[in-house]
Scaffold this active site. Structure first.
Site, PDB file in Angstrom:
ATOM      1  N   ASP A  69       5.036   4.937   4.110  1.00 17.89           N
ATOM      2  CA  ASP A  69       5.467   3.641   3.573  1.00 17.89           C
ATOM      3  C   ASP A  69       6.985   3.582   3.510  1.00 17.89           C
ATOM      4  OD1 ASP A  69       5.276   5.569   1.413  1.00 17.89           O
ATOM      5  OD2 ASP A  69       5.632   3.921   0.013  1.00 17.89           O
ATOM      6  N   GLU A 133       4.754   6.350  -1.636  1.00 20.08           N
ATOM      7  CA  GLU A 133       5.873   7.110  -2.206  1.00 20.08           C
ATOM      8  C   GLU A 133       6.999   6.201  -2.667  1.00 20.08           C
ATOM      9  OE1 GLU A 133       9.449   9.601  -2.588  1.00 20.08           O
ATOM     10  OE2 GLU A 133       9.152   7.871  -1.293  1.00 20.08           O
TER      11      GLU A 133
END
Length: 378
Positions: A69, A133
């Site tokens: 991400d 994250e």
């Protein structure tokens, strides 16, 4: 041979802004399954995560952790090349996630595939890759570790592939991180006219005194592996548009990045103790709300740290500093599972417009990861 730079560009073309998967984990799952890895999607509360293992469950296991991400690209017009183009020019790959950290994931995926293909080890390699994250982190690596515990999966050691080098490859590896906690202090007094302060209780007077006391002296002097803890006031507000009114309420936000002399709870207890004492003295009610995003931790220097440091030194001709600097990472979760260190690329352009990375660095990182696997299982 698996080309980590090509894989980086393909991952960048997956628009995986947290918490959207964007096709990145699908791409990796297909590659890893084709290489003989057992692959599982471990999604939780809409957050995409991927677990992959080559080798037998319960065998001696080396792990990698990372995320696909990315943060939002911002103003698209400010980019030299579109942020999800994975544009390659003059030995540079451009795009959101090029540095943080699709290149790191590509490097350890490529290293793992080529390692188990060329020299199948007497053991196992586990890859844990999250799509959470850059967000709250509650359903990413934590979800993977929870799933692993339920399934009897375990890593003996782990590398998190976050960017760790300030300027040059080989400068720095992380063997720990400071903790991070945010404290929201609310002060409730009595509203009144600024000309008649004896009829009011000004929450700002109590709050600013409280804050001044917090910053009057350092929290500590640091330790062998950690700098002194740092406390920053990041916000003070009372929402008062009138200059002649003493407000009833005021708030402040304090962020503390702390070393292993403290815990988030011990700091919370101290802030609450000070709030209670000042409340009793001033009559202004002070309360503290705590949000601990990670505790300080240290992976003690030893065989695992030495192995990683030695390989990095051999491949870069620099002995990396064993550092605990920087913000938080998912290593703060992995450390409760197994010994963990961080090593990755130079982090110059992470989260910036025109994020980019040299192709040569990605290949060098893959080589380092593959050499680490070879030495670990030798």
């Amino acid at each position: 041979m698996t080309d980590p730079a090509d894989l980086t560009a393909r991952l960048i073309r997956c628009p995986s802004v947290t918490p959207v998967e964007g096709g990145a984990l699908i791409l990796l799952a297909e590659m890893l399954e084709a290489a003989g890895f057992e692959v599982h999607r471990v999604d939780r509360n809409g957050t995409p995560n991927l677990f992959a293992r080559w080798g037998a469950k319960g065998a001696r296991t080396f792990g990698f952790n990372g995320h696909t991400d990315v943060v939002p690209p911002g103003d698209l017009g400010s980019w030299t090349h579109p942020p999800f183009s994975g544009h390659v020019e003059d030995g540079i790959i451009w795009g959101r996630g090029a540095t943080d950290m699709k290149s790191g994931v590509a490097a350890f995926v490529a290293a793992a595939i080529d390692f188990v293909t060329a020299t199948p080890p007497d053991g196992a390699v586990i890859l844990t890759i999250t799509g959470d994250e850059e967000g709250l982190g509650r359903d990413g690596t934590l979800a993977l570790l929870d799933w692993m515990a339920a399934e009897g999966e375990r890593m003996d050691v782990c590398i998190v592939g976050e960017p760790t080098n300030p300027d040059i490859m080989g400068e720095m590896m992380k063997i720990g991180r400071r903790g991070s906690a945010t404290y929201r202090i609310a002060a409730k007094g009595v509203q009144g006219h600024a000309a008649y302060p004896h009829r009011a209780k000004n929450p700002l007077h109590a709050l600013t005194r409280y804050l001044n006391d917090l910053i009057a002296a350092p929290l500590d002097q640091g330790t062998d592996h950690f700098d002194p803890s740092g406390l920053q006031i990041t916000s003070i507000d009372c929402g008062n548009p009138a200059s002649n009114v003493i407000p009833e309420r005021a708030t402040a936000v304090v962020n503390i990045r702390f070393n292993d002399l403290h815990t988030g709870t011990s700091l919370s207890e101290e802030l609450n103790r000070r709030a209670a004492a000042l409340s009793a003295e001033t009559g202004v009610e002070l309360t503290v709300q705590t949000d601990i995003s990670g505790e300080a931790f240290l992976t003690q220097p030893g065989p695992f740290v030495d192995l990683v440091r030695d390989v990095v030194t051999q491949e870069t001709n620099r002995q990396p500093e064993l550092s605990t600097s920087g913000g938080t990472s998912d290593a703060r979760f992995v450390k409760d599972h197994c010994p963990v260190v961080e090593f990755g690329l130079v982090g110059h352009f992470m989260h910036q417009v025109d994020e980019r990375v040299p192709v040569a660095q990605i290949h060098q990182l893959k080589t380092i990861y593959q050499r680490i696997l070879e030495k670990y299982f030798a």
